[in-house]
Scaffold this active site. Sequence first.
Site, PDB file in Angstrom:
ATOM      1  N   GLY A  11      34.540  37.764  47.048  1.00 53.71           N
ATOM      2  CA  GLY A  11      34.477  39.039  47.750  1.00 53.71           C
ATOM      3  C   GLY A  11      33.942  40.157  46.871  1.00 53.71           C
ATOM      4  O   GLY A  11      33.519  39.927  45.727  1.00 53.71           O
ATOM      5  N   GLN A  12      33.977  41.378  47.407  1.00 51.93           N
ATOM      6  CA  GLN A  12      33.389  42.535  46.703  1.00 51.93           C
ATOM      7  C   GLN A  12      34.043  42.749  45.332  1.00 51.93           C
ATOM      8  O   GLN A  12      33.353  42.977  44.343  1.00 51.93           O
ATOM      9  CB  GLN A  12      33.535  43.812  47.554  1.00 51.93           C
ATOM     10  N   ASP A  34      38.005  30.514  46.507  1.00 57.34           N
ATOM     11  CA  ASP A  34      37.714  31.223  47.756  1.00 57.34           C
ATOM     12  C   ASP A  34      37.692  30.181  48.871  1.00 57.34           C
ATOM     13  O   ASP A  34      37.481  28.997  48.613  1.00 57.34           O
ATOM     14  CB  ASP A  34      36.357  31.940  47.680  1.00 57.34           C
ATOM     15  N   ILE A  35      37.846  30.637  50.113  1.00 56.90           N
ATOM     16  CA  ILE A  35      37.819  29.699  51.243  1.00 56.90           C
ATOM     17  C   ILE A  35      36.404  29.183  51.487  1.00 56.90           C
ATOM     18  O   ILE A  35      36.197  28.130  52.067  1.00 56.90           O
ATOM     19  CB  ILE A  35      38.405  30.348  52.517  1.00 56.90           C
ATOM     20  N   ARG A  36      35.399  29.969  51.031  1.00 63.57           N
ATOM     21  CA  ARG A  36      34.007  29.537  51.215  1.00 63.57           C
ATOM     22  C   ARG A  36      33.398  29.265  49.851  1.00 63.57           C
ATOM     23  O   ARG A  36      33.921  29.725  48.835  1.00 63.57           O
ATOM     24  CB  ARG A  36      33.198  30.595  51.979  1.00 63.57           C
ATOM     25  N   ASP A  52      42.091  27.688  50.685  1.00 65.62           N
ATOM     26  CA  ASP A  52      42.585  28.553  51.761  1.00 65.62           C
ATOM     27  C   ASP A  52      43.967  29.025  51.325  1.00 65.62           C
ATOM     28  O   ASP A  52      44.900  28.219  51.221  1.00 65.62           O
ATOM     29  CB  ASP A  52      42.659  27.750  53.068  1.00 65.62           C
ATOM     30  N   TYR A 141      46.075  46.515  59.223  1.00 66.48           N
ATOM     31  CA  TYR A 141      45.781  46.428  57.790  1.00 66.48           C
ATOM     32  C   TYR A 141      46.825  47.232  57.001  1.00 66.48           C
ATOM     33  O   TYR A 141      47.411  46.736  56.029  1.00 66.48           O
ATOM     34  CB  TYR A 141      44.372  46.969  57.534  1.00 66.48           C
ATOM     35  N   LYS A 145      49.680  45.999  54.354  1.00 65.09           N
ATOM     36  CA  LYS A 145      49.692  46.484  52.961  1.00 65.09           C
ATOM     37  C   LYS A 145      51.069  47.047  52.582  1.00 65.09           C
ATOM     38  O   LYS A 145      51.556  46.805  51.475  1.00 65.09           O
ATOM     39  CB  LYS A 145      48.599  47.535  52.742  1.00 65.09           C
TER      40      LYS A 145
END
Length: 322
Positions: A11-12, A34-36, A52, A141, A145
């Site tokens: 991710g970012q 990561d999942i991907r 995952d 979200y 959090k």
Amino acid sequence: MKRIMVTGALGQIGCDLVAKLRQIYGEEAVLATDIRQIHHETVQSGPFRTLDVTDNTAFYEAAREHKADTIIHLAALLSAKAESDPALAWHLNMGGLLSGLETARALSCQFFTPSSIAAFGSDTPKNSTPQDTLQRPLTMYGVSKVAGELLCDYYYHKYGVDTRGLRFPGLISHSAPPGGGTTDYAVDMYGSAISSGSYTSYINKGTYLDMMYMPDAIQAVITLMEADPSKLKHRNAFNVSAMSVDPEAIATNIRRHIPEFTLDYDVDPIRQAIANEWPDSIDATAAREEWGFDVQYDLNHMTDDMVSKLMVKLQADQSKIS
Ligand code: NAD
């Protein structure tokens, strides 16, 4: 931190964080997951494993096999995406966090996960938002959090897990695209300014939000994780920020480099409503006092760096085409 496992590493934040951690602690010491799996430096520059995070057995096995002493848990669904699928957001953000905390407990790992300025709500004081204040967010979200901050506190108090965390503001970076947050407009604006000279913002002018440049965010994670635990009164969810800006402020700053840059607005009511819930500016005094939080980049310095890095990227892309 000696042997580190990072989730959501593509991710970012993960892409920049893994690169920095491998530089400091050694390539083999940092397991990226990561999942991907994509063709990326993060996958090629050290150990990588698909994972995952909602699969708690797989989470535990990955950390155990890596002999991790530290887990940096980043996998989550961000604000705008979470509002479009709240059930998935709860499943991933809470289920993944629980897998991570249980693994940290079983293997005695240090544990980091980010919270967000989304953990505040419209009843929270908007300016100089205190470290300890009212938190009643209305987005899924934000709810995940706040619940995550409390769960990390719980694992520290109940089981002695060394949990630590930061309430990140919007993060601006150039190496990996943002993953569906409300402050993504700021990243997009820099990219569009370089590629087309114009940008249409989905967040309205006058909407002030906290932001931080990625190198400062990465440094904050490392400094907090290396901080003397006896000095930490808050442990989880420290307010951190580098600047409070609206779209006009960023556009004006970009015009120092690209004077013809134009900014228009086509406000997205969903993301605008999310932004309206968040503070205009947060107070990072506790982070400064308890573990020495500091930043290197203000708006000018960040813009100079973003523009020069994105120019180089654009030129490299153009030379590949021609
Ligand atoms: P991102 O969306 O860019 O990356 C998330 C990564 O998680 C992706 O690579 C995705 O493939 C992966 N992922 C999704 N589902 C998964 C699963 N089930 N198992 C494993 N991996 C999965 O997010 P980011 O911007 O890097 O944010 C990381 C963390 O920081 C999140 O907790 C986010 O809430 C928090 N945060 C980010 C910002 C920001 O501006 N980027 C601001 C505040 C807080």
